[in-house]
Design a protein around this motif. Sequence first.
Motif, PDB file in Angstrom:
ATOM      1  N   UNK A 364       0.835  -1.195   0.000  1.00  0.00           N
ATOM      2  CA  UNK A 364       0.000   0.000   0.000  1.00  0.00           C
ATOM      3  C   UNK A 364       0.873   1.249   0.000  1.00  0.00           C
ATOM      4  N   UNK A 365       0.305   2.336  -0.501  1.00  0.00           N
ATOM      5  CA  UNK A 365       0.979   3.630  -0.433  1.00  0.00           C
ATOM      6  C   UNK A 365       0.528   4.326   0.846  1.00  0.00           C
ATOM      7  N   UNK A 366       1.496   4.695   1.656  1.00  0.00           N
ATOM      8  CA  UNK A 366       1.184   5.370   2.909  1.00  0.00           C
ATOM      9  C   UNK A 366       1.011   6.875   2.677  1.00  0.00           C
ATOM     10  N   UNK A 367       2.018   7.494   2.068  1.00  0.00           N
ATOM     11  CA  UNK A 367       1.951   8.918   1.750  1.00  0.00           C
ATOM     12  C   UNK A 367       2.672   9.165   0.427  1.00  0.00           C
ATOM     13  N   UNK A 368       2.349  10.311  -0.170  1.00  0.00           N
ATOM     14  CA  UNK A 368       3.055  10.767  -1.365  1.00  0.00           C
ATOM     15  C   UNK A 368       3.599  12.148  -1.050  1.00  0.00           C
ATOM     16  N   UNK A 369       4.933  12.268  -1.041  1.00  0.00           N
ATOM     17  CA  UNK A 369       5.590  13.533  -0.718  1.00  0.00           C
ATOM     18  C   UNK A 369       6.347  14.008  -1.945  1.00  0.00           C
ATOM     19  N   UNK A 370       5.742  14.926  -2.669  1.00  0.00           N
ATOM     20  CA  UNK A 370       6.358  15.373  -3.919  1.00  0.00           C
ATOM     21  C   UNK A 370       6.399  14.229  -4.916  1.00  0.00           C
ATOM     22  N   UNK A 371       7.607  13.893  -5.365  1.00  0.00           N
ATOM     23  CA  UNK A 371       7.766  12.769  -6.282  1.00  0.00           C
ATOM     24  C   UNK A 371       8.010  11.457  -5.545  1.00  0.00           C
ATOM     25  N   UNK A 372       8.180  11.516  -4.252  1.00  0.00           N
ATOM     26  CA  UNK A 372       8.511  10.324  -3.465  1.00  0.00           C
ATOM     27  C   UNK A 372       7.243   9.591  -3.022  1.00  0.00           C
ATOM     28  N   UNK A 373       7.227   8.302  -3.256  1.00  0.00           N
ATOM     29  CA  UNK A 373       6.130   7.436  -2.824  1.00  0.00           C
ATOM     30  C   UNK A 373       6.608   6.655  -1.612  1.00  0.00           C
ATOM     31  N   UNK A 374       5.853   6.742  -0.518  1.00  0.00           N
ATOM     32  CA  UNK A 374       6.299   6.165   0.753  1.00  0.00           C
ATOM     33  C   UNK A 374       5.352   5.055   1.182  1.00  0.00           C
ATOM     34  N   UNK A 375       5.808   3.785   1.147  1.00  0.00           N
ATOM     35  CA  UNK A 375       5.004   2.678   1.674  1.00  0.00           C
ATOM     36  C   UNK A 375       5.151   2.586   3.186  1.00  0.00           C
ATOM     37  N   UNK A 376       4.240   1.873   3.882  1.00  0.00           N
ATOM     38  CA  UNK A 376       4.407   1.670   5.321  1.00  0.00           C
ATOM     39  C   UNK A 376       5.708   0.920   5.626  1.00  0.00           C
ATOM     40  N   UNK A 377       6.053  -0.014   4.742  1.00  0.00           N
ATOM     41  CA  UNK A 377       7.305  -0.769   4.876  1.00  0.00           C
ATOM     42  C   UNK A 377       7.860  -0.983   3.476  1.00  0.00           C
ATOM     43  N   UNK A 378       9.111  -0.667   3.258  1.00  0.00           N
ATOM     44  CA  UNK A 378       9.672  -0.717   1.909  1.00  0.00           C
ATOM     45  C   UNK A 378       9.749  -2.156   1.395  1.00  0.00           C
ATOM     46  N   UNK A 379       9.160  -2.417   0.228  1.00  0.00           N
ATOM     47  CA  UNK A 379       9.349  -3.715  -0.414  1.00  0.00           C
ATOM     48  C   UNK A 379      10.727  -3.763  -1.083  1.00  0.00           C
ATOM     49  N   UNK A 380      11.097  -4.939  -1.564  1.00  0.00           N
ATOM     50  CA  UNK A 380      12.407  -5.095  -2.210  1.00  0.00           C
ATOM     51  C   UNK A 380      12.277  -4.668  -3.672  1.00  0.00           C
ATOM     52  N   UNK A 381      12.162  -3.377  -3.872  1.00  0.00           N
ATOM     53  CA  UNK A 381      12.041  -2.814  -5.214  1.00  0.00           C
ATOM     54  C   UNK A 381      13.416  -2.688  -5.862  1.00  0.00           C
TER      55      UNK A 381
END
Length: 613
Positions: A364-381
């Motif tokens: 899930x997407x927790x927040x969007x800060x500018x161009x940065x997409x912040x998940x609750x926990x980072x997946x192995x992207x």
Amino acid sequence: MRNMRSIELLSPAKNLTCGIEAIRHGADAVYIGGPAFGARQAAGNSIEDISELCQYAHIFNVKVYVALNTILYEDELEEAQEVAYALYKVGVDALIVQDAALLELDLPPIALHASTQMDNRTPEKACRLEAEGFSQIVLARELSLQEISEIHHATSLPLEAFVHGALCVSYSGRCYASQYCFGRSANRGNCAQFCRLAFDLVDEEGTIIVQGKHLLSLRDMNRSASLEAMMDAGISSFKIEGRLKDIDYVKNVTAFYRREIDRILTRRSEDFFRSSWGTTVVKGFIPKLERSFNRGFTDYFLHGRDIAPICNVNTPKAMGEKIGRVKSVLRGSFTMEYISDDVKINAGDGLCFIDKNGELQGFRVNTVAGQNIVPPQMPVLFVGAVVYRNHDHEFNKALQNNTAVRKLSVSIRLEELDKGYELTMFTRHGRLAGRFFECGKEVAQTPQCDNIKRVLSKLGDTPFECHEVVLSTQGERFIPSSLLADWRRQVVQALLMTIREKHVREKRRSAQPAHIVLPDTLDYSANVANSKADAFYRSRGVRQVEPAFELGRPQGKKCLMTCRFCLRHAMGACLKNKKEEKARRWALRLPDGRRFPLEFNCKDCIMTVHAPQ
């Protein structure tokens, strides 16, 4: 003069609420499960709910079809007959059936549609169904435009074809894998989805060719780009799959196909016309197929066998719409390169990607800060990973609102008579209702026409909208607004009653069995599970009828699936194109070690999946 053909958009209804929303969003017909014997065991509905759905649908000349399309056991025949009568009594337009027993039972004069579970894929089969008295044929999903056209020219019956939704890898009615492995019959509406499992593909020596992939899990159908070609080939009813789908799916997909079909009907008005009435206005969202549940899309043999992928081997789950690629991976966030400027990510969205091991990962997407997409926990992207959105939070939120209204246009006439007034409402489809109201005449001191028209045209939450109000009075008359409103309400109710009473239901066609030729022997794929079905086939010259798979596993080699989809072709190993000195035998293997041999009929381009031997 050309013979114009009626075109129908047929939407699924999990329940009464879904059915009403399908109609509001533009369906010309809906199909729904009854209280029993529908091929989705988890989608049954009460007679009372189906009655209410018919009452609403018939206002717009929308038809209601009920799926009674499982095979029946001996002790279910009487109940099936009772259900058929109950459905007919409440106004159902047709039954979608599979079991031949229903042709032998004492049924009401309701139209019968041949379910796709009857394996309808040849002109010969279509002609036989027409001779048996069916009114509409639901074609196999696997047919090409050419094959559809051949069937269309062989029969006078309307042809129905799936246009969108989930796909079964086996020809419908010819899959026994769920019954064999789990004791859950697909022919009885209880499929365990064997085809969505992960398999190893192995050869006869046990060498692993592909490991742990969903080799039989097909993408979802999407034929929205070929609607006009399908009409020209002979399709009259465009069916959306999804009697287990939620209301958001029904709204979005129905509204999308309504829009696309209407564009064709407007341009081809000399060839085709819409089968139902009323105008739909969609509000609050723009329909987009990619935003509803999907595993990726395929047109599935409609234009023949080509190189476009049919399977999604990585996952049987929804992936949604492709939105872009990962541009950079930061600590606790990442950035994206989007496929278009229209893409906007919001907090609450669900995103997914295929990781480096070929597995689907979601977050899930927790927040969007500018161009940065912040998940609750980072997946192995990783940079370059293709990202899909399988949950569009804002889109789904919009669909929770009232997103469509459907209205039937009416003209209103108020005429002054000797002892009162007559108020009449009528539609352009020939439905009319009027009432005479005894009332004294009072000369108005000020102009009243505008006020009378305003009050009479206030149709509010009724299914009607006012096209025009015509007044025929002997000068200016004063009539209290409250009285006009009461007259209007009475005539609206009378018009609703008239429309429902005059709704035309097609009656069951007469059978002509003398024109039917069947083989001497039928195997278990005829799905005969009761004495009535057995008697039906024997009365048409069949001497030996093998019982249905569900009544006891047949002797000898057991074919569990018959598929037009071919793994050899999908993997670039088609024996027609790649001659091998000796083609190794392939099998699908489950993690528990069971091997399901594959057989390839290259002459007819058919793959069969067999039970372990």
